[in-house]
Design a protein around this motif. Structure first.
Motif, PDB file in Angstrom:
ATOM      1  N   ARG A 122     -39.036 -31.639 -10.841  1.00 24.22           N
ATOM      2  CA  ARG A 122     -38.265 -30.408 -10.951  1.00 24.22           C
ATOM      3  C   ARG A 122     -37.590 -29.554 -11.814  1.00 24.22           C
ATOM      4  NH1 ARG A 122     -39.956 -26.745  -6.817  1.00 24.22           N
ATOM      5  NH2 ARG A 122     -38.910 -24.636  -6.636  1.00 24.22           N
ATOM      6  N   ALA A 123     -36.294 -30.866 -12.357  1.00 23.11           N
ATOM      7  CA  ALA A 123     -35.520 -30.996 -12.604  1.00 23.11           C
ATOM      8  C   ALA A 123     -36.045 -30.559 -14.446  1.00 23.11           C
ATOM      9  CB  ALA A 123     -34.402 -31.408 -12.607  1.00 23.11           C
ATOM     10  N   PHE A 124     -36.888 -31.779 -14.563  1.00 23.83           N
ATOM     11  CA  PHE A 124     -37.166 -32.225 -15.822  1.00 23.83           C
ATOM     12  C   PHE A 124     -37.748 -30.849 -16.482  1.00 23.83           C
ATOM     13  CE2 PHE A 124     -37.524 -36.334 -15.727  1.00 23.83           C
ATOM     14  CZ  PHE A 124     -35.415 -36.453 -16.036  1.00 23.83           C
ATOM     15  N   VAL A 125     -39.085 -30.176 -15.484  1.00 24.45           N
ATOM     16  CA  VAL A 125     -40.268 -29.087 -16.166  1.00 24.45           C
ATOM     17  C   VAL A 125     -38.845 -27.667 -15.783  1.00 24.45           C
ATOM     18  CG1 VAL A 125     -42.083 -27.188 -14.814  1.00 24.45           C
ATOM     19  CG2 VAL A 125     -41.345 -29.978 -14.862  1.00 24.45           C
ATOM     20  N   LEU A 126     -38.242 -27.312 -15.130  1.00 22.43           N
ATOM     21  CA  LEU A 126     -36.802 -26.433 -15.401  1.00 22.43           C
ATOM     22  C   LEU A 126     -36.618 -26.480 -16.886  1.00 22.43           C
ATOM     23  CD1 LEU A 126     -35.219 -25.255 -11.938  1.00 22.43           C
ATOM     24  CD2 LEU A 126     -36.924 -24.118 -13.171  1.00 22.43           C
ATOM     25  N   ALA A 127     -35.721 -27.454 -16.645  1.00 21.54           N
ATOM     26  CA  ALA A 127     -35.110 -27.526 -18.515  1.00 21.54           C
ATOM     27  C   ALA A 127     -36.338 -27.433 -19.301  1.00 21.54           C
ATOM     28  CB  ALA A 127     -34.770 -28.983 -18.256  1.00 21.54           C
TER      29      ALA A 127
END
Length: 300
Positions: free
Chosen positions: A116-121
């Motif tokens: 999630r964190a990578f995709v959001l970024a």
């Protein structure tokens, strides 16, 4: 919408007490992954009195799970703390565009598409990166909203459920009106959303429902901004003098989409050729021989 990552850290009392008790609430209520990384670094780097807590691997594992999720990869074998900061660095790389989400079949880091964190970024840097996200994240309101705020056309990669989410679709059409193409049929018929879309891009009228393409207020807004939008109006409104006049005064050659009756209306044709003499070719045969129209064309 989901709480921010830093907010979720505070929801865990042990982690909150361990790492962030000196951070004022306004700083984390609207936080994100990178802010959480910075706060953790500051807490450990600047609060020497708490240095012993920053070497606890269990605490770092818990913080990693809270911020990056249980599926976060191991990027550094030097222990949980170093892995936490390696995850932070990769998130920053996606946010800056140094790394980009890619097709899982060609990406050097295919599992990143499910973090999630990578995709959001990634989508905050480039909205269209949403197409490479795992399906579960393409069904996340937080992720999709972040993507369409950068590129409204990223709506095409959202799940059907989120294409029917009014908040997300409104954000998409406010970024680019043509995103209306990818909204659900219900939202392509919702007046407020269609008005927002055509106000942003009048040609979005092409993707409105038949009901909205026959809505005089909607069509007047569109053709008043871009005469070409008349092409997408209903047959009934192509025969409406108010609508057609607004269109040809914006762009004379919109006369080509007017009804035969209005192509034979001297007032409409004069308005069209006054704006653009090439509109003369779209007038009725009768008016192309009309002395007053011919004079107007030769004058302008």
């Amino acid at each position: 919408m989901a709480d921010s990552v830093v907010q979720r850290v505070f929801d865990d009392e042990d982690l909150a007490n361990l790492f962030l008790p000196n951070i004022m609430r306004p700083l984390y209520l609207n936080g994100n992954v990178l802010e959480a990384c910075v706060q953790a670094l500051q807490w450990c780097g600047l609060r020497k009195a708490n240095g012993h807590t920053c070497t606890d691997p269990v605490a770092w594992e818990g913080l990693t799970s809270r911020i990056f999720g249980s599926n976060a990869p191991t990027l550094h074998n030097g222990g949980p703390r170093r892995n936490f900061y390696a995850l932070c660095k990769r998130t920053a790389d996606y946010r800056r565009g140094t790394l980009r989400l890619r097709n899982a079949n060609t990406s050097p880091f295919p599992s990143d598409n499910a973090v999630r964190a990578f995709v959001l970024a990634g989508v905050r840097h480039r909205g269209s990166s949403l197409k490479h996200a795992a399906m579960a994240l393409r069904n996340s309101e937080e992720v999709v909203l972040a993507a369409v705020r950068v590129d409204g056309r990223a709506l095409v990669w959202a799940t059907p459920a989120l294409k029917d989410n009014a908040e997300i679709v409104l954000a998409a059409v406010l970024q680019t009106g043509l995103a209306l193409e990818f909204a659900s049929l219900d939202l392509q018929n919702r007046r407020a959303i269609v008005l927002a879309a055509v106000d942003k891009d009048p040609l979005a009228l092409a993707f409105a429902s038949a009901t909205r393409r026959n809505d005089k207020d909607v069509v007047l807004l569109a053709v008043g901004l871009e005469g070409m939008a008349l092409k997408f109006a209903s047959a009934e409104l192509k025969d409406d003098a108010d609508v057609v006049l607004a269109a040809v005064m914006c762009w004379g050659q919109a006369l080509q989409w007017a009804s035969p009756r209005l192509q034979n209306d001297r007032g409409v044709v004069l308005a069209a050729v006054t704006d653009n003499d090439a509109a003369f070719h779209h007038a009725s045969e009768e008016l192309r021989r009309d002395p007053i129209v011919l004079d107007a064309v030769s004058y302008f």
